[in-house]
Design a protein around this motif. Structure first.
Motif, short mmCIF file in Angstrom:
data_model
loop_
_atom_site.label_atom_id
_atom_site.label_comp_id
_atom_site.label_asym_id
_atom_site.label_seq_id
_atom_site.Cartn_x
_atom_site.Cartn_y
_atom_site.Cartn_z
N LEU A 1 40.39 -18.21 40.01
CA LEU A 1 40.00 -18.60 41.36
C LEU A 1 38.63 -19.29 41.38
O LEU A 1 38.44 -20.28 42.09
N VAL A 2 37.70 -18.74 40.61
CA VAL A 2 36.33 -19.28 40.63
C VAL A 2 36.24 -20.63 39.94
O VAL A 2 35.67 -21.59 40.49
N GLU A 3 36.80 -20.75 38.75
CA GLU A 3 36.62 -21.97 37.96
C GLU A 3 37.16 -23.22 38.65
O GLU A 3 36.47 -24.25 38.71
N PRO A 4 38.39 -23.20 39.18
CA PRO A 4 38.88 -24.43 39.83
C PRO A 4 38.01 -24.86 41.01
O PRO A 4 37.74 -26.06 41.19
N VAL A 5 37.56 -23.90 41.82
CA VAL A 5 36.71 -24.24 42.96
C VAL A 5 35.40 -24.85 42.47
O VAL A 5 34.92 -25.86 43.01
N CYS A 6 34.81 -24.25 41.44
CA CYS A 6 33.55 -24.78 40.90
C CYS A 6 33.73 -26.17 40.31
O CYS A 6 32.85 -27.03 40.42
N ILE A 7 34.88 -26.41 39.69
CA ILE A 7 35.14 -27.73 39.11
C ILE A 7 35.24 -28.79 40.20
O ILE A 7 34.73 -29.91 40.06
N VAL A 8 35.89 -28.45 41.30
CA VAL A 8 35.99 -29.40 42.42
C VAL A 8 34.59 -29.72 42.95
O VAL A 8 34.26 -30.88 43.24
N VAL A 9 33.77 -28.69 43.09
CA VAL A 9 32.39 -28.89 43.54
C VAL A 9 31.63 -29.78 42.56
O VAL A 9 30.92 -30.71 42.95
N LEU A 10 31.78 -29.50 41.26
CA LEU A 10 31.09 -30.28 40.23
C LEU A 10 31.52 -31.74 40.28
O LEU A 10 30.69 -32.65 40.15
N ALA A 11 32.82 -31.98 40.46
CA ALA A 11 33.31 -33.36 40.55
C ALA A 11 32.69 -34.09 41.74
O ALA A 11 32.31 -35.26 41.65
N GLY A 12 32.58 -33.38 42.86
CA GLY A 12 31.95 -33.98 44.03
C GLY A 12 30.49 -34.30 43.81
O GLY A 12 30.01 -35.38 44.19
N VAL A 13 29.77 -33.38 43.16
CA VAL A 13 28.36 -33.61 42.86
C VAL A 13 28.20 -34.81 41.92
O VAL A 13 27.31 -35.65 42.10
N TYR A 14 29.06 -34.90 40.92
CA TYR A 14 28.96 -36.00 39.97
C TYR A 14 29.22 -37.35 40.66
O TYR A 14 28.56 -38.36 40.37
N LEU A 15 30.21 -37.38 41.54
CA LEU A 15 30.49 -38.62 42.26
C LEU A 15 29.30 -39.07 43.09
O LEU A 15 28.98 -40.26 43.16
N LEU A 16 28.62 -38.11 43.71
CA LEU A 16 27.41 -38.45 44.46
C LEU A 16 26.32 -38.96 43.52
O LEU A 16 25.62 -39.93 43.83
N ALA B 1 22.70 -42.87 41.37
CA ALA B 1 21.87 -42.92 40.16
C ALA B 1 21.63 -44.37 39.74
O ALA B 1 22.50 -45.24 39.91
N LYS B 2 20.47 -44.63 39.18
CA LYS B 2 20.16 -45.97 38.70
C LYS B 2 21.01 -46.34 37.50
O LYS B 2 21.38 -47.49 37.33
N ASP B 3 21.30 -45.36 36.66
CA ASP B 3 22.13 -45.61 35.48
C ASP B 3 23.05 -44.41 35.29
O ASP B 3 22.73 -43.47 34.57
N ALA B 4 24.20 -44.44 35.94
CA ALA B 4 25.13 -43.31 35.87
C ALA B 4 25.76 -43.17 34.50
O ALA B 4 26.36 -42.13 34.19
N TYR C 1 21.24 -38.09 31.75
CA TYR C 1 20.53 -37.03 31.04
C TYR C 1 19.69 -36.15 31.94
O TYR C 1 19.33 -35.04 31.56
N ALA C 2 19.41 -36.61 33.15
CA ALA C 2 18.68 -35.77 34.09
C ALA C 2 19.51 -34.54 34.49
O ALA C 2 18.95 -33.49 34.84
N LEU C 3 20.83 -34.66 34.41
CA LEU C 3 21.70 -33.54 34.80
C LEU C 3 21.57 -32.35 33.85
O LEU C 3 21.87 -31.22 34.24
N TYR C 4 21.16 -32.60 32.61
CA TYR C 4 20.97 -31.49 31.67
C TYR C 4 19.96 -30.47 32.22
O TYR C 4 20.07 -29.27 31.94
N ARG C 5 18.98 -30.96 32.96
CA ARG C 5 17.93 -30.08 33.46
C ARG C 5 18.45 -29.04 34.44
O ARG C 5 17.80 -28.01 34.67
N ALA C 6 19.59 -29.31 35.06
CA ALA C 6 20.11 -28.39 36.07
C ALA C 6 20.87 -27.21 35.47
O ALA C 6 21.09 -26.21 36.15
N VAL C 7 21.26 -27.31 34.19
CA VAL C 7 22.14 -26.30 33.60
C VAL C 7 21.49 -24.92 33.57
O VAL C 7 22.02 -23.94 34.11
N ALA C 8 20.33 -24.82 32.91
CA ALA C 8 19.68 -23.51 32.74
C ALA C 8 19.28 -22.88 34.07
O ALA C 8 19.53 -21.68 34.29
#
Length: 483
Positions: A248-263, A268-271, A275-282
């Protein structure tokens, strides 16, 4: 994105999405279809499948040469499809731990086969396209799974049997479409190793990218984050603190992640180099574990943050494997197999710790997950380690621009055709772009200078320019557009 304008794109992300939807149905514990089946030794299905997956990945690495042949890759895909289709009947109608263990083995075979073949195919895409394909495939798979879940038990059973076969069919169709459009075969069939389509086999060893510090650090970080992520899965399996099931959790999170990436890709200047997205992981994973440890708010929120952070790192790492392979002319198949082995080994350890540490409290496991994330972000893969990966991506972009840019002679001919120049005007146009004078052109073409000036006038009219400098600028702009 130009990628979305390609006719081939829906086939690709739908096919890999079918794989992910199938994995949500049969590969997680607890499962929406089977609940919590136990394998030999009363081991949860997902834990046993992870053990089998590590073994199958190791075997695939050992057999990478025969798999690389045309017959080998088709056999590899066929075995994956058949194994994936057989998992549901075994779990539904098979009895006892032996049948469940066999189903886990078949699930591992299907997972490894389809994952490695799709990633080997995605790695042939241009810089930035691979990441888009990965994120959107994950998102499509999550939506397919959620839609099937709403359809009930019958829909889940039918989909879990059909999706592996449909995923393989989509992969073969994608390869055929690329071949018909003038591309190369789905994989090189030289018997050495699976490499990127259209990319020459390098002279370096198939695992040569792991001799580089950035690749090693990223792989180790992938294993560590996978370990932390699977601690959450084990906690959800035990029902601690009312954590919702992973399916239940993973599919919902994946949909959210896909939406964030599309934004991100939109603004982004260079999609192509995110590499700026790496900073959000930790921060995202660490804060999620902190919420779980402190029992703050709904457990689903903390768990969702952990899952989202991990998935973000996974897709970024898989994308960077493609970049590193491109820079080193290495085997994408073997590279992805090593990367998947790191993921699976990390998950196996995390699951084992979470499942067998009965004496450990839920809070203690959450604190352990937070500690793993902190150590990984500060010692294993820091913000500083992103820079070599960004440099590799830059090198790949330069290589792709060079490879995709048509030769000057081809561009000259195409420009002449687009402006409807005559054969003689095309000859004069070539000399003009080369910077030759009218007297030089007249001498080389054995005509009078007045004739050359007449041709020049006609060329200017057809190209809608008024001087040689404007003509050269117009040609340079045309050449860039063709690239």
């Amino acid at each position: 994105m130009k990628l979305f304008e390609e006719e081939l794109f829906p086939v690709r992300f739908l096919g890999f999405g079918l794989f992910w939807a199938w994995l949500f149905m049969v590969g997680l514990s607890p499962s929406p279809l089977f609940g919590n089946p136990l394998c030999l030794g009363s081991v949860p299905f997902e834990l046993f499948e992870l053990l089998m997956r590590c073994a199958v990945l190791t075997l695939s690495l050992a057999l990478s040469r025969p798999i690389a042949t045309n017959r080998g890759k088709r056999l590899y895909l066929a075995v994956g499809a058949i194994a994936g289709m057989a998992v549901t009947p075994l779990l539904l109608w098979g009895e006892g731990a032996t049948a469940h263990s066999l189903a886990a083995l078949l699930a591992a075979v299907a997972e490894v086969s389809l994952f490695l073949m799709w990633l080997s195919f995605f790695g042939a895409m241009r810089l930035g396209d691979t990441l888009t394909l990965l994120v959107m495939s994950y998102g499509v798979g999550a939506l397919l799974f959620l839609a099937t879940l709403i359809g009930g038990q019958g829909a889940l059973v039918a989909a879990s049997i059909a999706f592996p076969l449909l995923s393989v069919a989509s992969l073969m169709l994608s390869g055929r479409l690329i071949s018909q459009r003038g591309g190369s075969e789905l994989f090189d069939g030289d018997g050495s190793a699976l490499v990127q389509a259209g990319e020459p086999t390098g002279t370096k060893g198939p695992s040569s990218i792991f001799k580089s510090i950035p690749a090693l650090k990223m792989t180790l970080a992938l294993a560590c984050y996978s370990l932390a992520f699977s601690l959450l899965s084990a906690m959800a399996f035990s029902g601690g603190a009312a954590l919702p099931a992973g399916y239940l959790v993973e599919p919902v999170c994946i949909v959210v992640l896909a939406g964030v990436y599309l934004l991100y890709a939109q603004f982004a200047k260079d999609a192509a180099k995110p590499y700026a997205l790496y900073r959000a992981v930790a921060p995202v994973m660490g804060l999620g574990f902190a919420c779980l440890a402190a029992l703050v708010g709904q457990p689903a929120i903390g768990g969702g943050m952990v899952v989202t952070g991990y998935l973000l790192f996974e897709v970024l790492a898989l994308n960077d494997y493609c970049n590193i392979v491109k820079a080193n002319d290495a085997s994408l198949f073997r590279t992805m197999a090593f990367g998947r082995l790191a993921i699976s080994a990390g998950m196996l350890v995390g699951w084992a710790v979470g499942f067998f540490a009965d004496h450990a409290s839920f809070t203690a496991l959450a604190v352990a997950g937070m500690a793993i994330v902190l150590v990984t972000a500060t010692l294993v893969f820091t913000d500083r380690d992103r820079m070599p990966l960004a440099s590799i991506a830059d090198d790949r972009a330069i290589r792709e621009e060079r490879d995709m840019r048509p030769s000057k002679g081809t561009a000259l001919a195409n420009f002449a055709v687009s402006r409807k120049l005559s054969k003689r005007e095309t000859e004069v146009f070539g000399y003009l772009i080369a910077g030759r004078t009218t007297s030089y052109i007249a001498e080389r073409l054995f005509v009078a200078e007045s004739t050359v000036r007449a041709h020049v006038y006609n060329i200017y009219q057809k190209a809608d320019v008024h001087s040689r400098m404007e003509l050269m600028d117009a040609f340079d702009a045309f050449w860039s557009e063709e690239s």
